[in-house]
Design a protein around this motif. Structure first.
Motif, short mmCIF file in Angstrom:
data_model
loop_
_atom_site.label_atom_id
_atom_site.label_comp_id
_atom_site.label_asym_id
_atom_site.label_seq_id
_atom_site.Cartn_x
_atom_site.Cartn_y
_atom_site.Cartn_z
N GLY A 40 0.79 -1.22 0.00
CA GLY A 40 0.00 0.00 0.00
C GLY A 40 0.82 1.27 0.00
N THR A 41 2.12 1.18 0.30
CA THR A 41 2.98 2.37 0.34
C THR A 41 3.73 2.51 -0.99
OG1 THR A 41 4.79 1.14 1.38
CG2 THR A 41 3.18 2.17 2.84
N LEU A 42 4.69 3.44 -1.04
CA LEU A 42 5.37 3.76 -2.29
C LEU A 42 6.82 3.28 -2.27
CD1 LEU A 42 4.02 7.39 -2.79
CD2 LEU A 42 3.07 5.26 -3.67
N ALA A 43 7.27 2.76 -3.40
CA ALA A 43 8.63 2.25 -3.52
C ALA A 43 9.25 2.74 -4.82
CB ALA A 43 8.64 0.73 -3.48
N THR A 44 10.58 2.66 -4.88
CA THR A 44 11.35 3.00 -6.07
C THR A 44 12.31 1.86 -6.36
OG1 THR A 44 11.23 5.40 -5.72
CG2 THR A 44 13.07 4.58 -7.03
N VAL A 45 12.39 1.46 -7.62
CA VAL A 45 13.36 0.45 -8.03
C VAL A 45 14.29 1.06 -9.06
CG1 VAL A 45 11.81 -0.53 -9.78
CG2 VAL A 45 13.73 -1.88 -8.95
N PHE A 46 15.60 0.83 -8.89
CA PHE A 46 16.62 1.25 -9.84
C PHE A 46 17.03 0.03 -10.66
CE2 PHE A 46 17.16 4.32 -6.34
CZ PHE A 46 16.98 5.49 -7.05
N CYS A 47 17.09 0.21 -11.97
CA CYS A 47 17.42 -0.90 -12.84
C CYS A 47 18.12 -0.38 -14.09
CB CYS A 47 16.16 -1.68 -13.21
SG CYS A 47 14.87 -0.66 -13.95
N SER A 48 18.50 -1.29 -14.96
CA SER A 48 19.18 -0.91 -16.18
C SER A 48 18.74 -1.80 -17.33
CB SER A 48 20.70 -0.99 -16.00
OG SER A 48 21.09 -2.30 -15.64
N ASN A 49 18.98 -1.30 -18.54
CA ASN A 49 18.77 -2.07 -19.77
C ASN A 49 17.29 -2.36 -20.06
OD1 ASN A 49 21.59 -2.15 -19.88
ND2 ASN A 49 21.64 -4.10 -18.77
N PRO A 53 1.94 -3.57 -3.96
CA PRO A 53 0.68 -4.30 -3.76
C PRO A 53 0.63 -4.96 -2.39
CG PRO A 53 2.13 -5.51 -5.24
CD PRO A 53 2.79 -4.19 -5.00
N MET A 54 -0.57 -5.25 -1.91
CA MET A 54 -0.74 -5.81 -0.57
C MET A 54 -0.14 -7.21 -0.46
SD MET A 54 -2.04 -3.39 1.11
CE MET A 54 -2.46 -4.22 2.64
N GLU A 55 0.07 -7.90 -1.58
CA GLU A 55 0.68 -9.23 -1.54
C GLU A 55 2.09 -9.19 -0.98
OE1 GLU A 55 -2.67 -9.58 -4.44
OE2 GLU A 55 -1.16 -8.05 -3.91
N ARG A 56 2.70 -8.02 -0.95
CA ARG A 56 4.04 -7.89 -0.37
C ARG A 56 4.04 -8.32 1.09
NH1 ARG A 56 7.46 -7.61 2.71
NH2 ARG A 56 9.03 -6.05 3.17
N TRP A 108 -5.74 1.36 9.08
CA TRP A 108 -7.01 0.65 8.98
C TRP A 108 -8.09 1.66 8.60
CZ3 TRP A 108 -7.95 -4.31 8.54
CH2 TRP A 108 -9.28 -4.74 8.55
N PRO A 109 -8.92 1.34 7.63
CA PRO A 109 -8.96 0.15 6.78
C PRO A 109 -7.67 -0.01 5.97
CG PRO A 109 -10.98 1.47 6.53
CD PRO A 109 -10.01 2.29 7.28
N PRO A 110 -7.46 -1.20 5.37
CA PRO A 110 -6.27 -1.39 4.55
C PRO A 110 -6.21 -0.36 3.42
CG PRO A 110 -7.33 -3.49 4.99
CD PRO A 110 -8.27 -2.43 5.49
N PRO A 111 -5.03 0.06 3.02
CA PRO A 111 -4.91 1.13 2.01
C PRO A 111 -5.46 0.72 0.66
CG PRO A 111 -2.78 0.11 2.45
CD PRO A 111 -3.72 -0.43 3.48
N PRO A 112 -6.15 1.64 -0.02
CA PRO A 112 -6.60 1.34 -1.39
C PRO A 112 -5.42 1.25 -2.33
CG PRO A 112 -7.05 3.63 -0.83
CD PRO A 112 -6.54 2.98 0.42
N ILE A 113 -5.55 0.42 -3.35
CA ILE A 113 -4.48 0.21 -4.32
C ILE A 113 -4.88 0.83 -5.66
CG2 ILE A 113 -3.12 -1.51 -5.57
CD1 ILE A 113 -2.52 -1.39 -2.59
N ALA A 114 -3.96 1.64 -6.21
CA ALA A 114 -4.09 2.26 -7.53
C ALA A 114 -5.05 3.43 -7.57
CB ALA A 114 -4.48 1.23 -8.60
N ILE A 115 -5.70 3.76 -6.47
CA ILE A 115 -6.61 4.91 -6.44
C ILE A 115 -6.29 5.75 -5.20
CG2 ILE A 115 -8.47 3.75 -7.69
CD1 ILE A 115 -9.83 3.25 -5.00
N PRO A 116 -6.64 7.05 -5.23
CA PRO A 116 -6.38 7.91 -4.07
C PRO A 116 -7.20 7.50 -2.86
CG PRO A 116 -6.79 9.21 -6.06
CD PRO A 116 -7.18 7.81 -6.38
N ALA A 117 -6.66 7.77 -1.69
CA ALA A 117 -7.42 7.54 -0.45
C ALA A 117 -8.56 8.54 -0.40
CB ALA A 117 -6.51 7.71 0.75
N PRO A 118 -9.78 8.10 -0.08
CA PRO A 118 -10.91 9.03 0.00
C PRO A 118 -10.84 9.87 1.28
CG PRO A 118 -11.60 6.84 0.65
CD PRO A 118 -10.18 6.71 0.20
N ALA A 119 -11.62 10.93 1.31
CA ALA A 119 -11.69 11.77 2.51
C ALA A 119 -12.45 11.07 3.63
CB ALA A 119 -12.35 13.11 2.17
#
Length: 360
Positions: free
Chosen positions: A97-106, A163-166, A255-266
């Motif tokens: 539910g949080t944000l990550a960054t991956v560094f890669c090449s090619n 994703p929450m599967e993490r 809680w509730p668990p964070p929404p995925i791919a959409i903004p959190a509502p007010a």
């Protein structure tokens, strides 16, 4: 000097701006009580800030299974270099539910060459896509929403929501989860090249275990005055006794668990919930000089913790945490470190990376 350093990329609601420039106020000042920018977090300049890419924290298990014709043209396989917290750039895969960054090449864009150099962001309409320029990210086999892709020749940076599967592999140490980057070659024949690697999480007790505040290019916190929602800056500093709002990534579960791919509502509010391992929040939030290691190597705060009035997801944002707190009435002027810590002199504990907060 670090090698392989990408130039910092600053994003606003209106697009990329140059290094060292100040983001448009509309990108960080909310309309009403939420931030104006949907996908780029509270400070879009921090979403794609870059760091040195010479240190690898991942070991590659499977290299890209690209068609032989691409290999014969001299295209190297995709390589994952590291995965980090999108705010603090501390190594390790953040929570679901949080944000990550991956560094890669090619990363190869089709059979004719590399992805064009530049920055590519997700369309402004919800929900976030699961691929951008033919690039997808998977965590423990689940597709991750992609916010942005920055490419500098043979090296690239991908920002995504975890994703929450993490969380299926995040309870114990060592973490056994897997990160995969998928390259899709279309529209003729859809061939897929991929790279997979185990992602590592710093063991409990290390400062970089999880969590971080968003900051600008100079290390100042992305924060707002609660009274009028204007940004806290050196020119518009915080004051003793004032209520502020700071923005962060992966300090706590909600809680509730964070929404995925959409903004959190007010409504409803997604608030802090002690349902997973909380590395810092069980201690407190501090505003002081960043602590020096004790004789035992612990980083222990020396002032009382701040009064926190809200901790949860920022409404209108994707995967971004909002922390409302009050500056102490006796806070002296200065550029003070803002950080979480649960460390003490006897048993040690965890102290998060810090950001600067100007108080005048």
């Amino acid at each position: 000097m670090p090698r392989n350093r990408l130039e910092p990329i600053l994003l606003t609601a209106g697009g990329p701006i140059g290094h060292g420039q100040t983001p448009d106020a509309q990108a960080v000042v909310p309309r009403g009580r939420k931030l104006a920018s949907r996908t780029d977090g509270p400070s879009t300049e921090s979403l794609l800030k870059t760091r040195p890419m010479s240190r690898c924290v991942l070991s590659i298990l499977v290299l890209a299974a690209l068609p032989p014709s691409l290999y014969s043209q001299g295209f190297p396989p995709i390589t994952i270099q590291s995965v980090v917290n999108a705010a603090s750039f501390q190594p390790g895969m953040p929570s679901g539910g949080t944000l990550a960054t991956v560094f890669c090449s090619n990363l190869i864009f089709g059979p004719f060459g590399f992805i064009p150099e530049g920055t590519f962001t997700a369309p402004p309409s919800a929900p976030l896509p699961f691929e951008l320029k033919g690039i997808g990210v998977m965590v423990n086999g689940a597709l991750a929403p992609v916010l942005a892709l920055a490419n500098s020749g043979a090296q690239a940076q991908i920002n995504f929501q975890v994703p929450m599967e993490r969380n299926a592999t995040g309870i114990v140490y060592p973490d056994t989860g897997t990160l995969t980057i998928v390259q899709i070659f279309c529209p003729d024949t859809c061939l897929v090249g991929s790279a997979s690697a185990p992602y590592t999480l710093a063991p409990p007790g290390l400062a970089g275990a999880a969590g971080g505040f968003f900051s600008d290019a100079k290390g100042y916190a992305v924060a707002q005055h609660a009274s009028d929602f204007t940004p806290v800056t050196v020119q518009n500093p915080a004051h003793a006794g004032e209520a502020l709002i700071a923005y962060a990534d992966d300090f706590f579960a909600v809680w509730p668990p964070p929404p995925i791919a959409i903004p959190a509502p007010a409504q409803p509010l997604f608030t802090y919930a002690p349902i997973l391992i909380q590395r810092y929040v069980t201690g407190g939030l501090y505003l002081q000089e960043y602590p020096k290691p004790t004789i035992k190597g612990f980083l222990v705060a020396s002032t009382p913790p701040l009064q926190v009035t809200f901790a949860g997801l920022a409404p209108g944002q994707i995967g971004t945490e909002q922390i409302n707190f009050v500056v102490p009435a006796d806070q002296a002027p200065g550029d003070w470190a803002l950080f979480y810590s649960n460390a003490n002199q006897v048993h040690g504990g965890n102290t998060s990376p810090s950001v600067l907060l100007p108080v005048r």
